[in-house]
Design an enzyme around this catalytic site. Structure first.
Site, mmCIF file in Angstrom:
data_model
loop_
_atom_site.group_PDB
_atom_site.id
_atom_site.type_symbol
_atom_site.label_atom_id
_atom_site.label_comp_id
_atom_site.label_asym_id
_atom_site.label_seq_id
_atom_site.Cartn_x
_atom_site.Cartn_y
_atom_site.Cartn_z
ATOM 1 N N SER A 129 15.804 2.984 -16.671
ATOM 2 C CA SER A 129 16.259 2.112 -17.747
ATOM 3 C C SER A 129 17.678 1.625 -17.488
ATOM 4 O O SER A 129 18.406 2.196 -16.676
ATOM 5 C CB SER A 129 16.173 2.822 -19.100
ATOM 6 N N ASP A 130 18.029 0.570 -18.196
ATOM 7 C CA ASP A 130 19.390 0.052 -18.133
ATOM 8 C C ASP A 130 19.733 -0.545 -19.493
ATOM 9 O O ASP A 130 18.892 -1.177 -20.128
ATOM 10 C CB ASP A 130 19.527 -1.022 -17.050
ATOM 11 N N THR A 131 20.958 -0.308 -19.910
ATOM 12 C CA THR A 131 21.388 -0.756 -21.236
ATOM 13 C C THR A 131 22.468 -1.820 -21.116
ATOM 14 O O THR A 131 23.410 -1.672 -20.335
ATOM 15 C CB THR A 131 21.899 0.444 -22.064
#
Length: 193
Positions: A75-77
């Site tokens: 994931s990446d935010t």
């Protein structure tokens, strides 16, 4: 007794203690690895497309680490504020500038997720709106100097002091802001179990 979806063997493509704790709290068994990847993306991408692009890039780098039966989750935010992506602050000045830009306004936090399972790849993202009250300079300096939020998009962690003291409202999942939309992970695992 475990729920069927909790039995899924997972490879978490992140060294984030926050993401690891969320998977643990969901009752999932997993191992961790980290993507060696410079977080760059095409300039034309906006908002959720950035988060999804980076999550997929991490998954592509780590796909060789995945054992045949495992589900790789990366994931990446992204913090999206006034048409601009706020990444990780390089230093104190940059962190303070980011917090000043967020102070007194509403922004979006978007976490993109890429899952690679035996049956293929799935990419999605989740959005949460966050509203900060107006913060004074002393508060922003206290937060940055005490918590050193240089590993966090937008230079803040919602689970830290700033979340308690300065966030007025959120619309969406708290855990999306933390870096992993746990409800969407559960839905994904349930659909395939």
């Amino acid at each position: 007794m475990a729920l069927k979806w909790q039995e899924s063997p997972i490879l978490l493509g992140s060294q984030s203690p926050r993401r690891a704790q969320l998977l643990k709290d969901l009752g999932l068994s997993f191992r961790q690895c980290k993507a060696d990847l410079e977080e760059v993306y095409p300039a034309e991408l906006k908002a959720g497309a950035i988060a999804e692009f980076l999550a997929e890039a991490k998954a592509d780098v780590l796909s060789a680490e995945r054992q045949a039966h495992e589900i790789l989750i990366c994931s990446d935010t992204v913090v999206w504020n006034k048409g601009q992506s706020l990444g990780k602050a390089a230093n104190r000045e940059e962190a303070l500038a980011m917090l000043a830009a967020l102070s007194g306004g509403e922004h979006e936090v978007i976490t993109g997720v890429c899952c690679i399972a035996p049956e293929g790849k799935t990419v999605f993202s989740d959005i949460c709106k966050v509203r900060f009250r107006v913060m004074d300079q002393a508060e922003m300096e206290y937060y940055v100097d005490t918590y050193k939020p240089y590993d966090k998009a937008g230079a803040y962690g919602i689970q830290e002091w700033i979340g308690l003291a300065a966030i007025e409202a959120i619309e969406g999942s708290f855990f999306t802001v933390m870096g992993l939309p746990s409800h969407r992970i559960v839905n994904y695992l349930k659909e395939r179990s």
